[in-house]
Scaffold this active site. Structure first.
Site, PDB file in Angstrom:
ATOM      1  N   HIS A  78      34.084  55.144  43.228  1.00  0.00           N
ATOM      2  CA  HIS A  78      34.732  54.522  44.388  1.00  0.00           C
ATOM      3  C   HIS A  78      36.004  55.299  44.707  1.00  0.00           C
ATOM      4  CE1 HIS A  78      36.421  51.777  47.162  1.00  0.00           C
ATOM      5  NE2 HIS A  78      37.346  51.317  46.342  1.00  0.00           N
ATOM      6  N   ASN A 115      40.034  55.005  51.779  1.00  0.00           N
ATOM      7  CA  ASN A 115      39.219  53.989  51.108  1.00  0.00           C
ATOM      8  C   ASN A 115      38.464  53.192  52.174  1.00  0.00           C
ATOM      9  OD1 ASN A 115      38.219  51.791  49.728  1.00  0.00           O
ATOM     10  ND2 ASN A 115      40.116  51.330  48.636  1.00  0.00           N
ATOM     11  N   CYS A 160      34.890  46.423  47.244  1.00  0.00           N
ATOM     12  CA  CYS A 160      34.610  47.837  46.973  1.00  0.00           C
ATOM     13  C   CYS A 160      33.380  48.028  46.091  1.00  0.00           C
ATOM     14  CB  CYS A 160      35.831  48.494  46.345  1.00  0.00           C
ATOM     15  SG  CYS A 160      37.271  48.338  47.409  1.00  0.00           S
TER      16      CYS A 160
END
Ligand code: UT7
Length: 335
Positions: A260, A290, A120
């Site tokens: 994020h 995500n 990520c």
């Protein structure tokens, strides 16, 4: 005097952003038809309402689509691109790199490139790396991509993990700037002791593909959610506050937090630690879930029209590895 500090120095400005998400929308309702879950659970635990799934093609196809739009928008010939960095944990192949494939698909024949594995944090690692090549004077046009086709490694029998991820790609163009705009500072961190909390266990040299690895679901993403949550909340908030302190930025100075998109609760904790109200936080987790390395450029893409030259952005991420960090960017254009 703050604004004069960078005068004369070449910085790497983001001069364009583009994104690509598949058309195929999968709502929480849709998921609950084949996964033991509910819209209520997913919404309250994560903030996600829907995500996109790529039906056909690979990460390179989403990345190439974003890059083609980026070049068209700026009227730039693919041959002008010097370097392509692809942040991803779902490359087309173990090798060659997805960057190679994207260069071929877009016709960036004068570019070299590589994939960067930081989960990520892939986009902030890539942005910081790409900026070095501009600052040094080595390159004039660098593309940084964050892309993941998370559905290629999702285990739909693992309800705690499969509901949170989606597919998508975002790309930015970096070019030299002499007005002190662009990537100003970054703090990047990693701690490999956290590797077993969030990983794809097989397919690499430790556990090459075998009947056993397939039977044991080891080619899928595995996450110990609560552990990752604990580290993510603390570290993402801390590093975001740290980059503000290091650069003498108050919450008034910061125009946008670009976090994020893993969990709305982690985003809220980070914004609180930085003293930022909700209006200054980019959020699109409800629409895409995500997308791992894709989340940050997809936020920039969604909010591009609201960004103004000189805006102060703090990009912040936490992910598998563990990897985490924050990047301070001064936005370089009005769209
Ligand atoms: O992007 C990279 C970094 N990743 C992150 O930052 C993710 C960090 N972790 C998280 O965001 C959260 O841990 C999750 C969203 C993944 C999970 O939320 P949680 O609040 O930590 O839930 P949990 O895993 O502790 O599970 C709580 C309960 C359990 O039931 P019991 O044991 O309390 O009866 C689970 O079985 O929720 C149950 N559960 C579900 N129920 C419905 C787990 N997944 C689901 C589901 N639907 N999809």
């Amino acid at each position: 005097m703050k604004h004069l500090v960078n005068m004369g120095k070449i910085t790497a400005a983001i001069t364009a952003v583009e994104g690509f998400v598949p058309d195929n929308v999968v709502t929480n309702e849709d998921l609950s038809k084949f996964v033991d879950t509910s819209d209520e659970w997913i919404t309250t635990r994560t903030g996600i309402k829907e995500r996109r799934y790529l039906k056909e093609g690979a990460s390179s196809d989403m990345a190439a689509a974003a890059v083609k739009k980026l070049l068209a928008k700026k009227n730039i010939d693919p041959l002008e691109i010097d370097l392509v960095i692809v942040g991803t944990v779902t490359p087309d192949y173990p090798f060659p790199s997805t960057a190679n494939v994207v260069c071929d698909k877009v016709g960036m024949k004068n570019a070299w490139g590589f994939d960067l594995i930081a989960a990520c944090s892939g986009f902030i690692y890539g942005l910081t790396t790409g900026a070095q090549f501009i600052e040094s004077g080595k390159h004039k046009k660098v593309i940084v991509i964050g892309v993941d086709k998370m559905t290629s490694i999702l285990d739909f029998s693992d309800r705690t993990t499969c509901v949170i991820f989606g597919d998508g790609a975002g790309a930015v163009l970096l070019e030299p700037n002499e007005e002190g705009l662009g990537v100003i500072d970054s703090i990047l961190r990693s701690d490999g002791a956290g590797r077993n909390y969030l990983l794809q266990p097989a397919g690499g040299s430790l556990n090459p593909a075998s009947h056993d690895t397939v039977d044991n679901h080891m080619h899928y993403v595995k996450q110990e959610g609560q552990q990752v949550f604990k580290f993510a909340v603390t570290n993402m908030a801390e590093v975001s506050a740290e980059i503000m302190e290091k650069n003498n930025l108050t919450s008034e100075d910061v125009t946008w937090l670009v976090p994020h998109q893993a969990n709305l609760r982690i985003i809220d904790a980070t914004a609180n630690r930085m003293g930022l109200p909700k209006e200054k936080v980019m959020i699109n987790i409800q629409r895409y879930g995500n997308t791992t390395a894709g989340t940050l450029p997809l936020c920039l893409w969604d909010y591009e029209k609201q960004l103004r030259k000189g805006d102060v952005l703090i990009l912040s991420a936490f992910g598998g590895g563990f990897t985490w960090g924050a990047v301070y960017v001064k936005w370089a254009y009005n769209s």
